[in-house]
Design a protein around this motif. Sequence first.
Motif, PDB file in Angstrom:
ATOM      1  N   PRO A  87       0.519  14.150   9.664  1.00 39.12           N
ATOM      2  CA  PRO A  87      -0.327  13.862  10.810  1.00 39.12           C
ATOM      3  C   PRO A  87      -1.755  13.497  10.655  1.00 39.12           C
ATOM      4  N   VAL A  88      -2.253  12.389  11.110  1.00 38.74           N
ATOM      5  CA  VAL A  88      -3.507  11.753  10.920  1.00 38.74           C
ATOM      6  C   VAL A  88      -4.531  11.781  12.247  1.00 38.74           C
ATOM      7  N   PHE A  89      -5.359  12.375  12.331  1.00 41.66           N
ATOM      8  CA  PHE A  89      -6.384  12.562  13.449  1.00 41.66           C
ATOM      9  C   PHE A  89      -7.523  11.395  13.452  1.00 41.66           C
ATOM     10  N   VAL A  90      -7.568  10.369  14.277  1.00 38.69           N
ATOM     11  CA  VAL A  90      -8.489   9.403  14.220  1.00 38.69           C
ATOM     12  C   VAL A  90      -9.591   9.862  15.195  1.00 38.69           C
ATOM     13  N   LEU A  91     -10.696  10.001  14.640  1.00 36.53           N
ATOM     14  CA  LEU A  91     -12.055  10.307  15.778  1.00 36.53           C
ATOM     15  C   LEU A  91     -12.472   9.270  16.307  1.00 36.53           C
ATOM     16  N   THR A  92     -12.531   9.142  17.689  1.00 35.64           N
ATOM     17  CA  THR A  92     -12.942   7.961  18.298  1.00 35.64           C
ATOM     18  C   THR A  92     -13.420   8.435  19.705  1.00 35.64           C
ATOM     19  N   HIS A  93     -14.373   7.597  20.486  1.00 32.33           N
ATOM     20  CA  HIS A  93     -14.897   7.982  21.917  1.00 32.33           C
ATOM     21  C   HIS A  93     -13.818   7.076  22.756  1.00 32.33           C
ATOM     22  N   THR A  94     -12.993   6.411  22.267  1.00 32.73           N
ATOM     23  CA  THR A  94     -12.067   5.650  23.135  1.00 32.73           C
ATOM     24  C   THR A  94     -10.727   5.937  22.619  1.00 32.73           C
ATOM     25  N   PRO A  95     -10.117   7.065  22.971  1.00 35.81           N
ATOM     26  CA  PRO A  95      -8.505   7.600  22.542  1.00 35.81           C
ATOM     27  C   PRO A  95      -7.664   6.451  23.030  1.00 35.81           C
ATOM     28  N   ARG A  96      -6.558   6.475  22.357  1.00 39.76           N
ATOM     29  CA  ARG A  96      -5.425   5.746  22.991  1.00 39.76           C
ATOM     30  C   ARG A  96      -4.209   6.450  22.454  1.00 39.76           C
ATOM     31  N   PRO A  97      -2.907   5.883  22.962  1.00 36.63           N
ATOM     32  CA  PRO A  97      -1.814   6.627  22.726  1.00 36.63           C
ATOM     33  C   PRO A  97      -1.531   6.891  21.096  1.00 36.63           C
ATOM     34  N   THR A  98      -0.970   8.037  20.887  1.00 42.02           N
ATOM     35  CA  THR A  98      -0.328   8.411  19.597  1.00 42.02           C
ATOM     36  C   THR A  98       0.571   7.313  19.173  1.00 42.02           C
ATOM     37  N   ILE A  99       0.472   7.284  17.824  1.00 36.93           N
ATOM     38  CA  ILE A  99       1.503   6.087  16.980  1.00 36.93           C
ATOM     39  C   ILE A  99       2.138   6.799  15.995  1.00 36.93           C
ATOM     40  N   GLU A 100       3.413   6.879  16.144  1.00 35.48           N
ATOM     41  CA  GLU A 100       4.574   7.514  14.973  1.00 35.48           C
ATOM     42  C   GLU A 100       5.115   6.406  14.278  1.00 35.48           C
ATOM     43  N   PHE A 101       5.221   6.912  12.947  1.00 32.53           N
ATOM     44  CA  PHE A 101       6.063   6.005  11.956  1.00 32.53           C
ATOM     45  C   PHE A 101       7.303   6.864  11.410  1.00 32.53           C
ATOM     46  N   ASP A 102       8.154   6.040  10.970  1.00 34.69           N
ATOM     47  CA  ASP A 102       9.367   6.867  10.413  1.00 34.69           C
ATOM     48  C   ASP A 102       9.024   7.887   9.240  1.00 34.69           C
ATOM     49  N   ASN A 103       8.183   7.461   8.495  1.00 36.07           N
ATOM     50  CA  ASN A 103       7.906   8.246   7.174  1.00 36.07           C
ATOM     51  C   ASN A 103       6.933   9.349   7.279  1.00 36.07           C
ATOM     52  N   GLY A 104       6.827  10.173   8.670  1.00 37.56           N
ATOM     53  CA  GLY A 104       6.199  11.132   8.975  1.00 37.56           C
ATOM     54  C   GLY A 104       4.679  10.880   9.338  1.00 37.56           C
ATOM     55  N   THR A 105       4.148   9.758   9.271  1.00 37.13           N
ATOM     56  CA  THR A 105       2.696   9.505   9.441  1.00 37.13           C
ATOM     57  C   THR A 105       2.583   9.323  11.076  1.00 37.13           C
ATOM     58  N   THR A 106       1.678   9.967  11.450  1.00 37.15           N
ATOM     59  CA  THR A 106       1.404   9.878  13.065  1.00 37.15           C
ATOM     60  C   THR A 106      -0.053   9.503  12.958  1.00 37.15           C
ATOM     61  N   PHE A 107      -0.445   9.052  13.969  1.00 37.28           N
ATOM     62  CA  PHE A 107      -1.982   8.517  14.152  1.00 37.28           C
ATOM     63  C   PHE A 107      -2.059   9.153  15.606  1.00 37.28           C
ATOM     64  N   THR A 108      -3.007  10.005  15.703  1.00 39.11           N
ATOM     65  CA  THR A 108      -3.294  10.772  17.035  1.00 39.11           C
ATOM     66  C   THR A 108      -5.013  10.566  17.126  1.00 39.11           C
ATOM     67  N   PHE A 109      -5.245   9.855  18.283  1.00 39.48           N
ATOM     68  CA  PHE A 109      -6.772   9.548  18.498  1.00 39.48           C
ATOM     69  C   PHE A 109      -7.387  10.796  19.501  1.00 39.48           C
ATOM     70  N   ILE A 110      -8.695  11.454  18.855  1.00 40.64           N
ATOM     71  CA  ILE A 110      -9.087  12.230  19.597  1.00 40.64           C
ATOM     72  C   ILE A 110     -10.560  12.176  19.578  1.00 40.64           C
ATOM     73  N   ASP A 111     -11.165  12.649  20.487  1.00 39.01           N
ATOM     74  CA  ASP A 111     -12.746  12.585  20.838  1.00 39.01           C
ATOM     75  C   ASP A 111     -13.013  13.976  20.720  1.00 39.01           C
TER      76      ASP A 111
END
Length: 213
Positions: free
Chosen positions: A105-129
Motif C-alpha cells: 500500500p502506498v499513501f500519496v499525500l495531497t490536498h486534492t485526493p482522488r480515488p484509490t488505484i490498484e495494481f495486480d502486483n499488490g501496489t495500491t495508491f491511496t490519496f490522503i490529506d
Amino acid sequence: MTVRVDLNISLDGFATTTDQTPENPFGEDWSRLVHTYVSTRTFRERVLHDTSGTGTTGINDDYAQAYFAELGAEIMGAGMFGLHDHQDDPDWRGWWGKEPPFRVPVFVLTHTPRPTIEFDNGTTFTFIDAAPEEALATAIAAAGGRDVRVGGGPTTVKQFLRAGLVDQLHVAIVPILLGRGIRLWDDLRGLESGYTISSEAAESGVIHLTLRR
Ligand SMILES: NC(=O)c1ccc[n+]([C@@H]2O[C@H](COP(=O)([O-])OP(=O)(O)OC[C@H]3O[C@@H](n4cnc5c(N)ncnc54)[C@H](OP(=O)(O)O)[C@@H]3O)[C@@H](O)[C@H]2O)c1
C-alpha cells in the motif's frame, strides 16, 4: 518496524532537479543524480523488469536491495507521484507503468485526493490529506508489522524529519553539484542529534550516509 527514508542527493544537498523540458521530461540532471542507483542490478530487476542479470553489484546494489527489503507500506508526496504534472488527467496512474515496484500500500499525500488505484502486483495508491503523524499511523496500520518508508520527495520527507518521525535516514550523496532545486537539509538544524551516524563510500564515489536512532 522502522520508519525509513532513502534518497539520492547531490553534494550540495538537492534531491530534485529543475532542468526538465517537454522534450526531456526528466532532464539530464535527473540521470546524473540517480545514475548509480539506476545502474544497480536490483533497480534494473525491480523497477525496469530487466531479468537479464545485468547491472552493478557491490555497495550501491546492497543499498538498492535494502531499499526494497522489509517494506510494508510507503508514503509519498503528490509531487513524487506526478500529480502536479498531471493534475488535469484523472486517469494518471503514476510514473511506474503496469507493475509499480512498491508491491505494498502506498499513501500519496495531497490536498486534492482522488480515488484509490490498484495494481495486480499488490501496489495500491491511496490519496490522503493528512498531517504527517496521521499519515504515518495509517501507513503503520497497513504495513503488517513491516517497515514504512517515506519515499519522497524532499518537501514531504522534510515534514516527517521535522516532526521527529523518522527512525532511519539513508542518503546516497552523489558527487555532482546541481546548484538549484529543493534541498533536503534546509531548516533542519541539529537534525543529527539523537541519531547514530555511519557512512560508507562506494567505488562509484557515492557516499552512503545513514542516520539511525
Ligand atoms: N532524490 C530522490 O531520491 C528522490 C526520491 C523521490 C522523489 N524525488 C523527486 O522529488 C520531486 C518531488 O518532490 P517535491 O518535494 O517537489 O514534492 P513531494 O514531496 O513529492 O510532494 C509535495 C506535495 O505533496 C502534497 N503534500 C505534502 N504533504 C502533505 C500533507 N501533509 N497533506 C496534504 N498534502 C501534502 C502537497 O501537494 P498538493 O498541495 O498539490 O496536494 C505538496 O505540494 C520529484 O521531482 C521526484 O522526482 C527524488
